[in-house]
Design an enzyme around this catalytic site. Structure first.
Site, mmCIF file in Angstrom:
data_model
loop_
_atom_site.group_PDB
_atom_site.id
_atom_site.type_symbol
_atom_site.label_atom_id
_atom_site.label_comp_id
_atom_site.label_asym_id
_atom_site.label_seq_id
_atom_site.Cartn_x
_atom_site.Cartn_y
_atom_site.Cartn_z
ATOM 1 N N ASN A 146 -41.378 11.203 2.167
ATOM 2 C CA ASN A 146 -40.070 11.350 1.532
ATOM 3 C C ASN A 146 -39.992 12.522 0.558
ATOM 4 O O ASN A 146 -38.915 13.058 0.332
ATOM 5 C CB ASN A 146 -39.725 10.058 0.782
ATOM 6 N N ASP A 159 -46.233 10.316 -6.463
ATOM 7 C CA ASP A 159 -45.229 11.206 -7.037
ATOM 8 C C ASP A 159 -45.919 12.283 -7.858
ATOM 9 O O ASP A 159 -47.042 12.076 -8.343
ATOM 10 C CB ASP A 159 -44.256 10.427 -7.922
ATOM 11 N N TYR A 171 -34.765 24.580 2.920
ATOM 12 C CA TYR A 171 -34.566 23.136 3.115
ATOM 13 C C TYR A 171 -34.206 22.826 4.568
ATOM 14 O O TYR A 171 -34.775 21.927 5.185
ATOM 15 C CB TYR A 171 -33.461 22.652 2.175
ATOM 16 N N LYS A 184 -36.621 20.740 7.104
ATOM 17 C CA LYS A 184 -36.194 19.462 7.680
ATOM 18 C C LYS A 184 -36.148 19.533 9.211
ATOM 19 O O LYS A 184 -36.485 18.554 9.888
ATOM 20 C CB LYS A 184 -34.832 19.052 7.122
#
Length: 249
Positions: free
Chosen positions: A79, A38, A144, A148
């Protein structure tokens, strides 16, 4: 079941909160050891402590940070991501570039990094956390949506190349998940439009979904764990929508 997971090592990006944290927990509970990655060092350390894993702080927009991550993962969960909402005419180019670095280039570099280990052992699982926006578009989300969509394509290429080596690659493509990122979107839109948050949730975010509730991070993590598990070895190159019927309409 426990024997299947013995010795498995997973690497999960964006694992300090939300979907990534749920995935780290789900894989650890199954029996895997988890590298928790992270950008927030405290969050990574906290989740690593919760799951008995290892914490790594990395800004995935920096290729050097990606190169410093472990290469011996048996399971890779891409992710990490973030959102920015603006019309195309006002969308900041630097934000567009950074979003693609984090959500497309970093997954490419990580897949490229772990595949030699997976190929050598004849087994590997790649799960890319995409979105319904990898399958459909919404206005004002150019970076975005395009990122994706690119991630979906990258996942399919990895599936084709990895198949002869025992490696699968799939996407899970949820609709709106109950995460801080989505809750912030609801609050921002409510403030911008002068409307209650429950109206924004029901009419804007969930307007195209048949099931009118946010998805829990645990539901997404369960799908990720299943795609890494013993019952899904013949499943590769798919996008698994967890979208409450959004794409059915």
């Amino acid at each position: 079941m426990s024997g299947y997971w013995d010795g498995r090592v997973a690497l999960v990006t964006g694992a300090g909160s939300g979907i990534g944290r749920a995935c780290a927990h789900a894989l650890a509970e199954a029996g895997a050891k988890v590298h928790v990655v992270d950008i927030n060092a405290d969050a990574a350390a906290r989740v690593a402590d919760e799951t008995g894993g290892w914490a790594h702080t990395a800004d995935l927009a920096d290729p050097a940070a990606v190169d410093a991550l472990p290469a011996d993962a048996d399971i890779l969960v891409n992710n990490a991501g973030f959102q920015h909402v603006a019309p195309l005419t006002e969308f900041p180019p630097d934000v567009f570039t950074r979003m693609h670095q984090v959500m497309v280039t970093a997954p490419f570099l990580l897949i490229r990094r772990v595949l030699p280990h997976m190929y050598a052992q004849g087994w590997g699982r790649i799960v890319n956390v995409s979105s319904v926006h990898g399958l459909r578009a919404s206005a004002f989300k150019s970076a975005y949506v395009s990122a994706k969509h690119a991630l979906e394509g990258l996942s399919k290429v990895a599936a084709l190349e990895g198949a002869p080596h025992g490696v699968t690659s799939n996407c899970v493509s949820p609709g709106y998940v109950d995460t801080p990122l989505v809750r912030d979107q609801i609050a921002d839109q409510a403030a911008a439009h002068g409307r209650p948050e429950d109206e924004i949730l029901g009419e804007v975010l969930l307007g195209r979904a048949a099931i009118k509730r946010l998805i829990s991070p645990a539901e997404v993590a369960d799908a990720v764990r299943w795609l890494c598990g013993p019952s899904s070895g013949h499943i590769t190159g798919i996008s698994l929508p967890l979208d409450g019927g959004w794409t059915a309409a």
